[in-house]
Design a protein around this motif. Structure first.
Motif, PDB file in Angstrom:
ATOM      1  N   VAL A 161      30.929 -11.285  32.167  1.00 41.22           N
ATOM      2  CA  VAL A 161      31.338 -12.390  32.959  1.00 41.22           C
ATOM      3  C   VAL A 161      31.968 -13.467  32.008  1.00 41.22           C
ATOM      4  O   VAL A 161      31.600 -13.580  30.947  1.00 41.22           O
ATOM      5  N   SER A 164      25.487  -7.639  32.187  1.00 39.59           N
ATOM      6  CA  SER A 164      24.620  -6.855  32.996  1.00 39.59           C
ATOM      7  C   SER A 164      25.221  -5.336  32.951  1.00 39.59           C
ATOM      8  O   SER A 164      26.309  -5.074  32.633  1.00 39.59           O
ATOM      9  N   ASN A 186      33.717 -11.892  37.277  1.00 37.36           N
ATOM     10  CA  ASN A 186      33.287 -10.575  36.669  1.00 37.36           C
ATOM     11  C   ASN A 186      34.410  -9.685  36.452  1.00 37.36           C
ATOM     12  O   ASN A 186      35.546  -9.495  37.152  1.00 37.36           O
ATOM     13  N   MET A 187      34.012  -8.948  35.494  1.00 32.73           N
ATOM     14  CA  MET A 187      34.924  -7.492  35.131  1.00 32.73           C
ATOM     15  C   MET A 187      33.932  -6.381  35.021  1.00 32.73           C
ATOM     16  O   MET A 187      33.076  -6.504  33.948  1.00 32.73           O
ATOM     17  N   LEU A 188      34.187  -5.525  36.075  1.00 33.09           N
ATOM     18  CA  LEU A 188      33.317  -4.271  35.993  1.00 33.09           C
ATOM     19  C   LEU A 188      34.115  -3.150  35.198  1.00 33.09           C
ATOM     20  O   LEU A 188      35.131  -3.049  35.687  1.00 33.09           O
ATOM     21  N   THR A 189      33.581  -2.497  34.313  1.00 33.65           N
ATOM     22  CA  THR A 189      34.013  -1.663  33.490  1.00 33.65           C
ATOM     23  C   THR A 189      33.320  -0.391  33.421  1.00 33.65           C
ATOM     24  O   THR A 189      31.947  -0.422  33.287  1.00 33.65           O
ATOM     25  N   PHE A 190      33.781   0.648  33.808  1.00 27.50           N
ATOM     26  CA  PHE A 190      33.244   1.971  33.914  1.00 27.50           C
ATOM     27  C   PHE A 190      33.471   2.874  32.671  1.00 27.50           C
ATOM     28  O   PHE A 190      34.661   2.881  32.065  1.00 27.50           O
ATOM     29  N   ASN A 192      28.906  -4.967  33.266  1.00 31.98           N
ATOM     30  CA  ASN A 192      29.565  -6.135  33.900  1.00 31.98           C
ATOM     31  C   ASN A 192      29.893  -7.207  32.774  1.00 31.98           C
ATOM     32  O   ASN A 192      28.836  -7.736  32.332  1.00 31.98           O
TER      33      ASN A 192
END
Lengths: 112, 114
Positions: A93, A32, A98-102, A91
């Motif tokens: 998965v 996502s 979850n791993m959110l990467t900016f 995001n």
């Protein structure tokens, strides 16, 4: 190579202009995607999620291209108040959750 | 109201001191994250936790430590081993699972070494 890449800008545009930002991501398993807005010295806030079919919220349109692994944000009729940094977030998965990467953010400056 | 709270908002530290930044959430989120942001830069991941009593290093974990003894709390300690700790620190939380999960941020802690 960075996992999520954005052009840092700044993008300097006049009021009323249309401006577009792109963000590329390297992990094809990404699930996502989001655009966040961050004002100077403040925390990021969700601007919009990005759906496979593309989505629009007023003057803002987000698109996802899974084949080419990029997302985009289009801002129409730019306002002075749109001046901010726009962060792309991916995001992923996996087994660890979850791993959110900016991304590094794209700075927009709208001028009178 | 549900939300995520960081404290303090501003923190000054002498060189060689450890300091702990607080992050509390009442959103019932499983996942919590700590990011560092330097002026004009993006967010870099320090540590993250998907569940109580478990956490993983992010991209820049050296000189930092965390704990996750409670679901609601994810404190970050900036140790004296962190050579350049002056920065804006952001805590975030999200739900986990195969859903479209956004992150919610605290208002941040601005740490300055004096």
């Amino acid at each position: 190579r960075k996992e999520v890449e954005q052009d840092p800008g700044p993008f300097n545009v006049p009021e009323g202009a249309t401006v577009a930002f792109n963000c590329t991501y390297s992990n094809s398993a990404s699930q996502s995607f989001f655009w966040y807005r961050q004002d100077c010295r403040k925390e990021p806030k969700l601007l919009m999620s990005v759906y496979s079919s593309g989505n629009e919220d007023g003057r803002f349109t987000a698109q996802l291209n899974r084949a080419s692994q990029y997302i985009s944000l289009l801002i129409r009729d730019s306002k002075l108040s749109d001046s901010a940094t726009y962060l792309c977030v991916v995001n992923e998965v996996g087994n660890a959750g979850n791993m959110l990467t900016f991304g590094g953010g794209t700075r927009l400056m709208v001028k009178p | 109201d549900g939300g995520i709270t960081q404290s303090p908002k501003y923190l000054f530290r002498k060189e060689g001191q450890n300091v702990t930044l607080s992050c509390e959430q009442n959103l019932n989120h499983d996942a919590m994250y700590w990011y560092r942001q330097d002026p004009g830069q993006g967010l870099r991941l320090i540590y993250y936790s998907q569940i109580v009593n478990d956490f993983q290093k992010g991209d820049i974990a050296e000189g930092y430590s965390v704990s996750r003894e409670k679901k609601e709390s994810f404190p970050l300690t900036v140790t004296s081993a962190q050579k350049n700790p002056t920065a804006f620190y952001l805590c975030a939380s999200s739900i986990t699972g195969w859903t479209n999960t956004e992150a919610f941020f605290g208002q941040g802690t601005r740490l300055t070494v004096v």
